[in-house]
Enzyme design. Structure first.
Site, short mmCIF file in Angstrom:
data_model
loop_
_atom_site.label_atom_id
_atom_site.label_comp_id
_atom_site.label_asym_id
_atom_site.label_seq_id
_atom_site.Cartn_x
_atom_site.Cartn_y
_atom_site.Cartn_z
N HIS A 28 -33.95 17.82 22.58
CA HIS A 28 -32.90 18.73 23.04
C HIS A 28 -31.68 18.68 22.12
O HIS A 28 -30.55 18.50 22.58
CB HIS A 28 -32.46 18.37 24.47
CG HIS A 28 -33.54 18.41 25.48
ND1 HIS A 28 -33.45 17.77 26.70
CD2 HIS A 28 -34.76 19.03 25.47
CE1 HIS A 28 -34.56 17.98 27.39
NE2 HIS A 28 -35.36 18.74 26.66
N PRO A 29 -31.83 18.86 20.80
CA PRO A 29 -30.65 18.80 19.93
C PRO A 29 -29.73 19.99 20.16
O PRO A 29 -30.18 21.12 20.41
CB PRO A 29 -31.26 18.83 18.52
CG PRO A 29 -32.55 19.57 18.69
CD PRO A 29 -33.06 19.16 20.05
#
Length: 556
Positions: A472-473
């Site tokens: 989930h960058p």
């Protein structure tokens, strides 16, 4: 005359939504540039095959983070979609909007107009929600006629109900719809699956947009840089099959290449930290120190337990069963291949006084890794569990002016002392939930961390050796006020310091949201489209989300 009205860089979650909305009335000429190729085939379209595309060079950029001191020097992979639909075509299809207070924080940090009441109408606009059809939520929170189908699995494995019952026995609540009024609690998971098929942003938005005729997609286009006349963006340069191409715009360029690729493109185009650009021979057009900084992610561990009954997905982990599931799915669109199997989620607060949930649970009725390898023989189940709001921050930086050279990515995982405190709570609270009576018929020995991993030091060692990215960058070009020196875009997604250029993807998130990021990324594309077209924002919602009494009383 310019070649196009708009050029969108990236066909992922936000980029596909932008193409659909910007071209909706048929009057605008829109070019979408994507380095990946087709999403055809079962590896992407069959939901249960989710572990395959993110491990295939055909569909994944193949990024790896730098060695992480907080994780014993391990280098974690950072899968990013290299295919139409972007990461929505290789993700786990789990649909989580985030908590209302996530967006209040955005607004408080300078992203005015992005509070919950302002973004909720865009979530409703984009959704066609099963929760609305089955009565577990209502139209004040969920949408019923948007392009993005959001459905639920059958949850017919008894482990799902047992896990939720165990959570309630431990003192937590059940919630019928964590994307509705109340996120806090345990209940059925939403997934972007429709009629047994992955319902990616490409399927929901991009392909319908292309059918209108005013949107063109070019695949295998590696974007080199954005072109400028003075400080106004005028076009894009890219390479395709070894040849350099350029196209000009009459209106704007919109970068929607994601939290890893968007900052690289801006840096190569002369927008970023001045010293970094100069070290690679790039003359700064606009020095913005925030480009590539503020990188955030969710880290998690797989809490795995042996199952006493032979009811888990382990029975399918053989070549014959996989072939039979694939054939059934191709012939009927149904069967075990038609779900991502993440059919139960939970959100809890880690301690009294925490204002809103800071731990997320994904429940999976098998003990397995994303790479598809079972860590132990036999039946088991697992919790994916981790903190939601780490204080650690990292960065993305180009290593050369060449588009084909991978960037440096450093998350600085576990670099803040509080991260360790929160992660220990994740492990101990997981044990507390799984020790309840509802799990007695199913709970065997603890595969990992292991029954002997109980002290702070032992738990820390397990985290250091086994924590993995939840993929989930975000946050690398955060949105904020125009006078904020570390903001990159203003609240209308315009890049500060230049004209004719916007960014709309997860890179603009001021802070990571609670849960998986695909839904907020699509919402960002939806809302950005209205800003770009000069439309009035959708009317603010007046729905009242649930806030825990501990927090609500503190606000009085």
């Amino acid at each position: 005359m310019a070649d196009w009205d708009y050029i969108i860089i990236g066909s992922g979650s936000a980029g596909s939504a932008l193409a659909y909305r910007l071209g909706e009335d048929g009057s605008k000429r829109i070019l979408v540039l994507e380095f990946g190729g087709t999403d055809a085939g079962p590896f992407i379209q069959m939901p249960a095959a989710l572990s395959y595309p993110m491990n295939m060079k055909t569909y994944d950029w193949g990024y790896r983070a730098e060695p992480e001191p907080g994780l014993g020097g391990r280098r974690l992979v950072c899968p990013r979609g290299k295919v139409i639909g972007g990461s929505s075509s290789i993700n786990g299809m789990i649909f989580v909007r985030g908590h209302a207070l996530d967006y209040q924080h955005w607004s408080d940090q300078g992203a005015s107009g992005w509070d919950y009441a302002s973004v909720l109408p865009y979530f409703r606009r984009m959704e066609n929600s099963a929760a609305l059809r089955d009565g577990s939520s209502d139209g004040s929170f969920r949408g019923g006629d948007g392009p993005l189908h959001v459905t639920r699995g059958k949850r017919d494995n008894p482990l799902h109900q047992a896990f939720v019952e165990a959570a309630t026995e431990a003192g937590y609540h059940a919630t019928p719809d964590y994307n509705g009024q109340r996120q806090e609690g345990f209940g059925p998971a939403d997934m972007t699956v429709w009629k047994g098929q992955r319902w990616s942003a490409a399927n929901a938005y991009l392909k319908p947009a292309l059918r209108r005729g005013n949107v063109k997609l070019i695949t295998r286009a590696r974007v080199d840089r954005i072109l400028f006349d003075g400080k106004r963006a005028t076009g894009v340069r890219w390479t395709r099959h070894g040849k350099v191409h350029e196209a000009s715009v009459a209106a704007e360029v919109i970068c929607a290449a994601g939290a890893i690729n968007s900052p690289q493109i801006l840096q190569r185009s002369g927008i970023g930290p001045g010293a970094l650009l100069q070290s690679h021979g790039i003359t700064p057009l606009v020095a913005r120190d925030g480009v590539g900084e503020n990188l955030q992610d969710h880290l998690e561990v797989y809490f795995q337990v042996a199952c006493l009954q032979p009811i888990t997905l382990y029975k399918y982990l053989n070549l014959y069963s996989k072939a039979r599931i694939g054939l059934q799915w191709m012939l009927t669109g149904g069967g075990p291949g038609a779900t991502n199997h993440f059919e139960t989620l939970g959100f809890i607060r880690s301690a009294a006084g925490v204002e809103y949930p800071d731990i997320q649970y994904h429940f999976l009725p098998v003990a397995i890794r994303y790479d598809g390898q079972a860590p132990a023989e036999g039946h088991g189940f697992q919790l994916h569990v981790g903190p939601m709001r780490s204080r650690s921050r990292g960065w993305v930086r180009i290593t050369s002016p060449r588009a084909e050279d991978a960037p440096q990515i450093r998350f600085n995982y576990m670099s803040h002392d509080e991260d360790w405190v929160e992660f220990r709570r994740c492990v101990r609270l997981s044990r507390e939930i799984l020790s309840q009576a509802a799990m007695d018929p199913f709970r065997g020995h603890e595969i990992q961390p292991g029954d002997d991993v109980t002290s702070d030091e032992a738990i820390d060692g397990f985290i250091r050796d086994h924590a993995e990215s939840a993929y989930h960058p975000c946050g690398t070009m955060r949105m904020g006020a125009a006078d904020d020196p570390l903001a990159v875009v203003d609240p209308e997604c315009r890049v500060i310091g230049v004209d004719g250029l916007r960014v709309a993807d997860s890179s603009i998130f001021p802070r990571i949201t609670n849960g998986n990021l695909n839904a907020p990324s699509i919402m960002t594309g939806e809302k950005a489209a209205d800003h770009i077209l000069g439309r009035a924002p959708l009317p603010r919602a007046n729905a009242e989300p649930f806030h825990h009494p501990d927090w609500a009383s503190s606000q009085r």
